[in-house]
Motif scaffolding. Sequence first.
Motif, PDB file in Angstrom:
ATOM      1  N   GLU A   3      -5.141  -3.286  14.006  1.00  0.00           N
ATOM      2  CA  GLU A   3      -5.353  -1.855  14.231  1.00  0.00           C
ATOM      3  C   GLU A   3      -6.165  -1.230  13.094  1.00  0.00           C
ATOM      4  O   GLU A   3      -7.038  -0.406  13.314  1.00  0.00           O
ATOM      5  CB  GLU A   3      -3.997  -1.150  14.345  1.00  0.00           C
ATOM      6  CG  GLU A   3      -4.071   0.346  14.496  1.00  0.00           C
ATOM      7  CD  GLU A   3      -4.444   0.817  15.889  1.00  0.00           C
ATOM      8  OE1 GLU A   3      -4.650   2.020  16.062  1.00  0.00           O
ATOM      9  OE2 GLU A   3      -4.543  -0.003  16.812  1.00  0.00           O
ATOM     10  N   TYR A   4      -5.865  -1.620  11.869  1.00  0.00           N
ATOM     11  CA  TYR A   4      -6.532  -1.072  10.693  1.00  0.00           C
ATOM     12  C   TYR A   4      -7.280  -2.187   9.962  1.00  0.00           C
ATOM     13  O   TYR A   4      -7.091  -3.357  10.246  1.00  0.00           O
ATOM     14  CB  TYR A   4      -5.501  -0.429   9.754  1.00  0.00           C
ATOM     15  CG  TYR A   4      -4.640   0.576  10.468  1.00  0.00           C
ATOM     16  CD1 TYR A   4      -5.149   1.824  10.825  1.00  0.00           C
ATOM     17  CD2 TYR A   4      -3.331   0.273  10.816  1.00  0.00           C
ATOM     18  CE1 TYR A   4      -4.363   2.740  11.513  1.00  0.00           C
ATOM     19  CE2 TYR A   4      -2.549   1.187  11.500  1.00  0.00           C
ATOM     20  CZ  TYR A   4      -3.072   2.421  11.844  1.00  0.00           C
ATOM     21  OH  TYR A   4      -2.300   3.318  12.522  1.00  0.00           O
ATOM     22  N   ALA A   5      -8.100  -1.843   9.008  1.00  0.00           N
ATOM     23  CA  ALA A   5      -8.893  -2.829   8.274  1.00  0.00           C
ATOM     24  C   ALA A   5      -8.024  -3.758   7.424  1.00  0.00           C
ATOM     25  O   ALA A   5      -8.469  -4.807   7.010  1.00  0.00           O
ATOM     26  CB  ALA A   5      -9.909  -2.109   7.382  1.00  0.00           C
ATOM     27  N   TRP A   6      -6.781  -3.379   7.190  1.00  0.00           N
ATOM     28  CA  TRP A   6      -5.894  -4.159   6.333  1.00  0.00           C
ATOM     29  C   TRP A   6      -4.713  -4.763   7.099  1.00  0.00           C
ATOM     30  O   TRP A   6      -3.882  -5.429   6.516  1.00  0.00           O
ATOM     31  CB  TRP A   6      -5.371  -3.286   5.196  1.00  0.00           C
ATOM     32  CG  TRP A   6      -4.814  -1.981   5.708  1.00  0.00           C
ATOM     33  CD1 TRP A   6      -3.556  -1.742   6.180  1.00  0.00           C
ATOM     34  CD2 TRP A   6      -5.517  -0.757   5.833  1.00  0.00           C
ATOM     35  NE1 TRP A   6      -3.436  -0.447   6.594  1.00  0.00           N
ATOM     36  CE2 TRP A   6      -4.631   0.189   6.387  1.00  0.00           C
ATOM     37  CE3 TRP A   6      -6.817  -0.354   5.531  1.00  0.00           C
ATOM     38  CZ2 TRP A   6      -5.007   1.498   6.643  1.00  0.00           C
ATOM     39  CZ3 TRP A   6      -7.174   0.956   5.783  1.00  0.00           C
ATOM     40  CH2 TRP A   6      -6.276   1.874   6.327  1.00  0.00           C
ATOM     41  N   GLY A   7      -4.596  -4.514   8.382  1.00  0.00           N
ATOM     42  CA  GLY A   7      -3.489  -5.046   9.186  1.00  0.00           C
ATOM     43  C   GLY A   7      -3.072  -4.069  10.259  1.00  0.00           C
ATOM     44  O   GLY A   7      -3.828  -3.187  10.645  1.00  0.00           O
TER      45      GLY A   7
END
Length: 169
Positions: A24-28
């Motif tokens: 969902e996000y750039a980090w997880g």
Amino acid sequence: MLCTRLNAASVVLLAARGGLDDAEYAWGNELEPEAMPMASIWQGISVRSSKLKGAERTSAVGSFPANGHGLYDMIGDVWEWTTDYWSTSHPELARHSCCIPSNPRGGDPEASYDPRQPEIRIRRRVLKGGSHLCAPNYCRRYRPAARHAEPEGTSTSHVGFRCIKTLTG
């Protein structure tokens, strides 16, 4: 899947994801893993920030962890201009998220005008990355796949750009 033809917005998307294709996000998949902010986005509800004093606006480069490609600040802080002209949809289906259909260096400028305001003839470009003003309960445009139309020439404290360097070899 490696794509041979990418437009500017696709390159930004690929870089922002940091190697995480389905997150969902750039980090997880968590907005704030272990209650730790991972990007400069709005903290709190959309009408009142809960950021610490002095952190209400843009942040210094490298204030948050790098992504899987070692790139900093690919999400949040300021919206980033791309060379792509806005369109409501892509002319053909994408085979994969990195393979948005190729277009002639950023789409059709004539198709980028806002149809709701025909009297205003300002071309719109794609912005990516969200800003420090995007709140989870308001815009959520800091997701790597999110894009936003913005008239050319817009200038605000939360719109910027990123320099891209082509590596050879």
